[in-house]
Motif scaffolding. Structure first.
Motif, PDB file in Angstrom:
ATOM      1  N   UNK A   1      12.422 -73.881  -6.889  1.00  0.00           N
ATOM      2  CA  UNK A   1      12.972 -74.622  -7.776  1.00  0.00           C
ATOM      3  C   UNK A   1      13.729 -75.824  -7.265  1.00  0.00           C
ATOM      4  N   UNK A   2      14.571 -75.522  -6.168  1.00  0.00           N
ATOM      5  CA  UNK A   2      15.217 -76.544  -5.334  1.00  0.00           C
ATOM      6  C   UNK A   2      14.278 -77.235  -4.537  1.00  0.00           C
TER       7      UNK A   2
ATOM      8  N   UNK B   1       6.701 -77.209  -4.774  1.00  0.00           N
ATOM      9  CA  UNK B   1       7.645 -76.413  -5.234  1.00  0.00           C
ATOM     10  C   UNK B   1       7.459 -75.681  -6.650  1.00  0.00           C
ATOM     11  N   UNK B   2       7.170 -76.437  -7.522  1.00  0.00           N
ATOM     12  CA  UNK B   2       6.747 -76.111  -8.791  1.00  0.00           C
ATOM     13  C   UNK B   2       5.462 -75.110  -8.749  1.00  0.00           C
ATOM     14  N   UNK B   3       4.673 -75.225  -7.785  1.00  0.00           N
ATOM     15  CA  UNK B   3       3.581 -74.172  -7.659  1.00  0.00           C
ATOM     16  C   UNK B   3       3.802 -72.927  -6.910  1.00  0.00           C
TER      17      UNK B   3
ATOM     18  N   UNK C   1      18.608 -79.883   2.378  1.00  0.00           N
ATOM     19  CA  UNK C   1      18.579 -78.977   1.198  1.00  0.00           C
ATOM     20  C   UNK C   1      17.136 -78.344   1.101  1.00  0.00           C
ATOM     21  N   UNK C   2      15.982 -79.311   1.208  1.00  0.00           N
ATOM     22  CA  UNK C   2      14.801 -78.693   1.147  1.00  0.00           C
ATOM     23  C   UNK C   2      14.524 -77.545   2.182  1.00  0.00           C
ATOM     24  N   UNK C   3      14.806 -78.042   3.439  1.00  0.00           N
ATOM     25  CA  UNK C   3      14.761 -77.036   4.624  1.00  0.00           C
ATOM     26  C   UNK C   3      15.289 -75.692   4.400  1.00  0.00           C
ATOM     27  N   UNK C   4      16.579 -75.684   3.632  1.00  0.00           N
ATOM     28  CA  UNK C   4      17.224 -74.371   3.558  1.00  0.00           C
ATOM     29  C   UNK C   4      16.574 -73.590   2.322  1.00  0.00           C
ATOM     30  N   UNK C   5      16.016 -74.472   1.438  1.00  0.00           N
ATOM     31  CA  UNK C   5      15.394 -74.066   0.122  1.00  0.00           C
ATOM     32  C   UNK C   5      13.962 -73.301   0.341  1.00  0.00           C
TER      33      UNK C   5
ATOM     34  N   UNK D   1       4.445 -76.255   1.064  1.00  0.00           N
ATOM     35  CA  UNK D   1       5.971 -76.814   1.304  1.00  0.00           C
ATOM     36  C   UNK D   1       6.159 -77.208   2.715  1.00  0.00           C
ATOM     37  N   UNK D   2       5.839 -76.295   3.720  1.00  0.00           N
ATOM     38  CA  UNK D   2       5.951 -76.310   5.006  1.00  0.00           C
ATOM     39  C   UNK D   2       5.125 -77.374   5.755  1.00  0.00           C
ATOM     40  N   UNK D   3       4.058 -77.513   5.414  1.00  0.00           N
ATOM     41  CA  UNK D   3       2.996 -78.583   5.829  1.00  0.00           C
ATOM     42  C   UNK D   3       3.556 -80.013   5.340  1.00  0.00           C
TER      43      UNK D   3
END
Length: 187
Positions: free
Chosen positions: A78-79, A131-133, A67-71, A139-141
């Motif tokens: 937010x996800x 994610x919040x930021x 799910x994180x990857x898709x988000x 996120x990718x890293x």
């Protein structure tokens, strides 16, 4: 004469090259033997309850990672934050274990296993913050580091389930916190 002069440096150069190859071979051999010693499945040492809890945790982590990857690729920060936090919160030592369960876990697995699992959960907390930021690059890293951490742990401790990772050439720094990497290079 020029042949004799050029021959000497060539011989000296070859000796250095041979020495470097021997040193590299010994180092690689030691690395392989250390990796093969570390690669011992932990599941047989776990109580049925702990096996179930770890399996549940890993399934939750894997689903959340999907799910994180898709988000990430869709910019749904937010996800990313929500799922990063969910992975963090699934940490087995944070679950309601009895004192006996905690002792059984510590007796069944090497300290490095728990360190690797803890590091994954630290990364996931950082992922939630990214994610919040709304920091996509971070996120990718972090997602990449989390994936490395999963592969490192599975190739060392779960080869009985993931046979394709048995003997995998995994970099030493995968799955270890930067402070631990520095400590390893100093010691």
């Amino acid at each position: 004469m020029s042949y004799a002069m050029s021959k000497r440096p060539l011989i000296h150069c070859c000796r250095r090259g041979r020495t470097a190859i021997i040193v590299a071979g010994v180092a690689a051999g030691l690395g392989l033997s250390a990796a093969s010693l570390a690669a011992e499945p932990v599941r047989p040492n776990l109580t049925p309850k702990l096996q179930g809890l770890l399996k549940k945790e890993m399934i939750q982590v894997e689903l959340a990672m999907h799910e994180v990857y898709s988000a990430i690729i869709q910019g749904r920060h937010d996800v990313v934050a929500e799922k990063g936090q969910a992975i963090h919160d699934s940490f087995i030592l944070s679950q309601s274990l009895t004192d006996e369960d905690r002792q059984d876990l510590k007796n069944a697995v090497p300290a490095e296993f728990l360190e690797m699992d803890g590091y994954l959960h630290e990364l996931s907390a950082s992922l939630a913050e990214a994610g919040d930021a709304e920091d996509t690059a971070r996120q990718v890293e972090l997602y990449a580091q989390m994936t490395e951490s999963c592969v490192a742990c599975h190739s060392a401790y779960v080869t009985d389930r993931f046979e394709g990772l048995e003997g995998a050439d995994v970099p030493d720094d995968w799955g270890t916190a930067p402070a631990e990497q520095e400590g390893d290079s100093e010691g």
